[in-house]
Every structure is written in C-alpha cells, then in structure tokens.
Scaffold this motif. Structure first.
Motif, PDB file in Angstrom:
ATOM      1  N   GLU A  18      40.144  45.202  45.401  1.00  0.00           N
ATOM      2  CA  GLU A  18      40.667  43.715  45.007  1.00  0.00           C
ATOM      3  C   GLU A  18      42.180  43.838  45.756  1.00  0.00           C
ATOM      4  OE1 GLU A  18      40.971  42.019  40.652  1.00  0.00           O
ATOM      5  OE2 GLU A  18      42.460  43.235  41.185  1.00  0.00           O
ATOM      6  N   PRO A  39      41.632  35.836  44.833  1.00  0.00           N
ATOM      7  CA  PRO A  39      40.322  35.802  44.473  1.00  0.00           C
ATOM      8  C   PRO A  39      39.003  36.696  44.936  1.00  0.00           C
ATOM      9  CG  PRO A  39      41.152  33.627  44.946  1.00  0.00           C
ATOM     10  CD  PRO A  39      41.984  34.586  45.428  1.00  0.00           C
ATOM     11  N   CYS A  40      38.260  37.174  44.175  1.00  0.00           N
ATOM     12  CA  CYS A  40      37.355  38.305  44.897  1.00  0.00           C
ATOM     13  C   CYS A  40      36.061  38.440  44.099  1.00  0.00           C
ATOM     14  CB  CYS A  40      38.184  39.725  44.918  1.00  0.00           C
ATOM     15  SG  CYS A  40      37.098  41.097  45.216  1.00  0.00           S
ATOM     16  N   ASP A  41      35.213  38.170  44.615  1.00  0.00           N
ATOM     17  CA  ASP A  41      33.728  38.249  44.040  1.00  0.00           C
ATOM     18  C   ASP A  41      33.026  39.495  44.649  1.00  0.00           C
ATOM     19  OD1 ASP A  41      31.435  38.116  43.016  1.00  0.00           O
ATOM     20  OD2 ASP A  41      31.148  35.857  43.395  1.00  0.00           O
ATOM     21  N   ALA A  46      29.284  38.164  45.821  1.00  0.00           N
ATOM     22  CA  ALA A  46      29.107  36.876  46.338  1.00  0.00           C
ATOM     23  C   ALA A  46      28.135  37.079  47.467  1.00  0.00           C
ATOM     24  CB  ALA A  46      30.486  36.548  47.218  1.00  0.00           C
ATOM     25  N   SER A 101      33.848  37.054  50.648  1.00  0.00           N
ATOM     26  CA  SER A 101      33.972  37.100  49.003  1.00  0.00           C
ATOM     27  C   SER A 101      35.462  37.270  48.391  1.00  0.00           C
ATOM     28  CB  SER A 101      33.263  38.528  48.478  1.00  0.00           C
ATOM     29  OG  SER A 101      33.875  39.557  49.006  1.00  0.00           O
ATOM     30  N   CYS A 152      37.176  39.749  49.060  1.00  0.00           N
ATOM     31  CA  CYS A 152      37.665  41.176  48.495  1.00  0.00           C
ATOM     32  C   CYS A 152      37.994  41.973  49.782  1.00  0.00           C
ATOM     33  CB  CYS A 152      36.324  42.046  48.057  1.00  0.00           C
ATOM     34  SG  CYS A 152      35.617  41.135  46.637  1.00  0.00           S
TER      35      CYS A 152
END
Length: 183
Positions: A89, A103-105, A108, A114, A116
């Motif tokens: 992150e 924003p980091c998923d 995803a 994502s 990240c």
C-alpha cells in the motif's frame, strides 16, 4: 530523481533481506533486468512492515504519473498475465504526520489495476527519458488523491505470511517523474 534517504524502516515478521544495506539498497534507480527475473538488490519489508522515504525535494502533480514504485515481481514462465507479486500500500505526506493513502485492493479481480504497488516488473529503465510506460514498476498520480505535492512516500506490506528473511514487499526503488527541488 530517486530515494535520497530512509526516514524510517519498521520491519515486519520475516523481514531482513537487504537490511544490512539500508539506505543504499533502496536509493537510486531500480536494478536493470528483464521482467522474467526478479531483482536481488531489494529490501524485504516483512509481513506488515513499512518504510518511509524522502527525496530531497517535493513530488509535484504533473501530467500523468508523478512517481513510480518498483518491487521485484516477475513474470512466471515469462507470461505477463501471471506475475509473482507481493503487494504494498502506498501513502504520501507533506509533513510525515498526515498521510494520504492511494486506494488499494489486493484482491481486485483486475489485479494490475488494484491501486497497489508490486504488480508490474521492472523493464529497461532509462533514467534520462523517465517515460513511465517503458520503465515498469507501478505508477502513482498525486491528482488521484487531490494533492499538489508530497514530500514523503510510505510503503506498507500487505502480505499475511512469508518466510524470513525475504517475507513481504521487496522494495527495489522509488523514482519521481515530477520533482521540485526545495531549499
């Protein structure tokens, strides 16, 4: 412009690889090499570990990507759709106290997008042209956070497990595309 100094390193569980070479291991450009191999010139953050870096000036919001983070992912079997990735992150700050996180998923479905760091392997890095699309790594744009500048970049490992001494996000380098020198 690349990392000038390490402000703080808080290793997580299983960290250690490259720690004897702090700060030099994360300063300067990423190690050159093909995307089918990983770099060994890295600092392993460990599970949940984090590092804060500075650049001797400000990252400024310009057109497109403002800075790039290089981990050491590689294409398994040479397949660009099958990266070996350890994600992180990314957050930025102007004062080291208030942080703004991209924003980091990590889960995803679209993976590479994502938010990240750690998905895209290094490419042939040309520090003279600084063309993000040709350099590999994961690019970040301050405008996504509504910011005009940032002085610090923090990388926080997102892994849940890993073996020592190379667990977690392996930071190779951070490069600034849009930079303003400060006095």
């Amino acid at each position: 412009i690349f990392v000038e100094s390490v402000v703080r390193f808080e290793p997580g569980h299983g960290a250690g690889y490259g720690a004897q070479d702090i700060p030099h291991v994360v300063c300067g450009p990423p190690s050159a090499g093909p995307p089918s191999t990983s770099s060994l010139d890295v600092l392993s953050l460990g599970v949940g570990g984090e590092i804060i870096t500075s650049f001797g000036g400000l990252i400024v919001d310009g057109d497109g990507v403002d800075f790039i983070v290089w981990e050491n992912p590689f294409w398994i079997g040479g397949d660009p759709k099958n990266p070996y990735a350890e994600l992180g992150e990314i957050s930025v700050s102007n004062d080291g106290l208030v942080w703004h996180t991209f924003p980091c998923d990590p889960g995803a479905v679209e993976g590479f997008d994502s938010g990240c760091a750690g998905w895209r392997p290094r490419q042939l890095v040309d520090v003279c042209t600084a063309e993000p699309s040709l350099m590999g790594g994961d690019g970040f744009d301050l405008s996504e956070l509504g910011l005009n500048t940032a002085k610090f970049v923090r990388v926080r490992d997102l892994s849940e497990e890993g073996d020592a001494p190379a667990a977690g996000f392996d930071l190779d380098a951070i490069g600034v595309i849009h930079f303003e020198e400060t006095l």
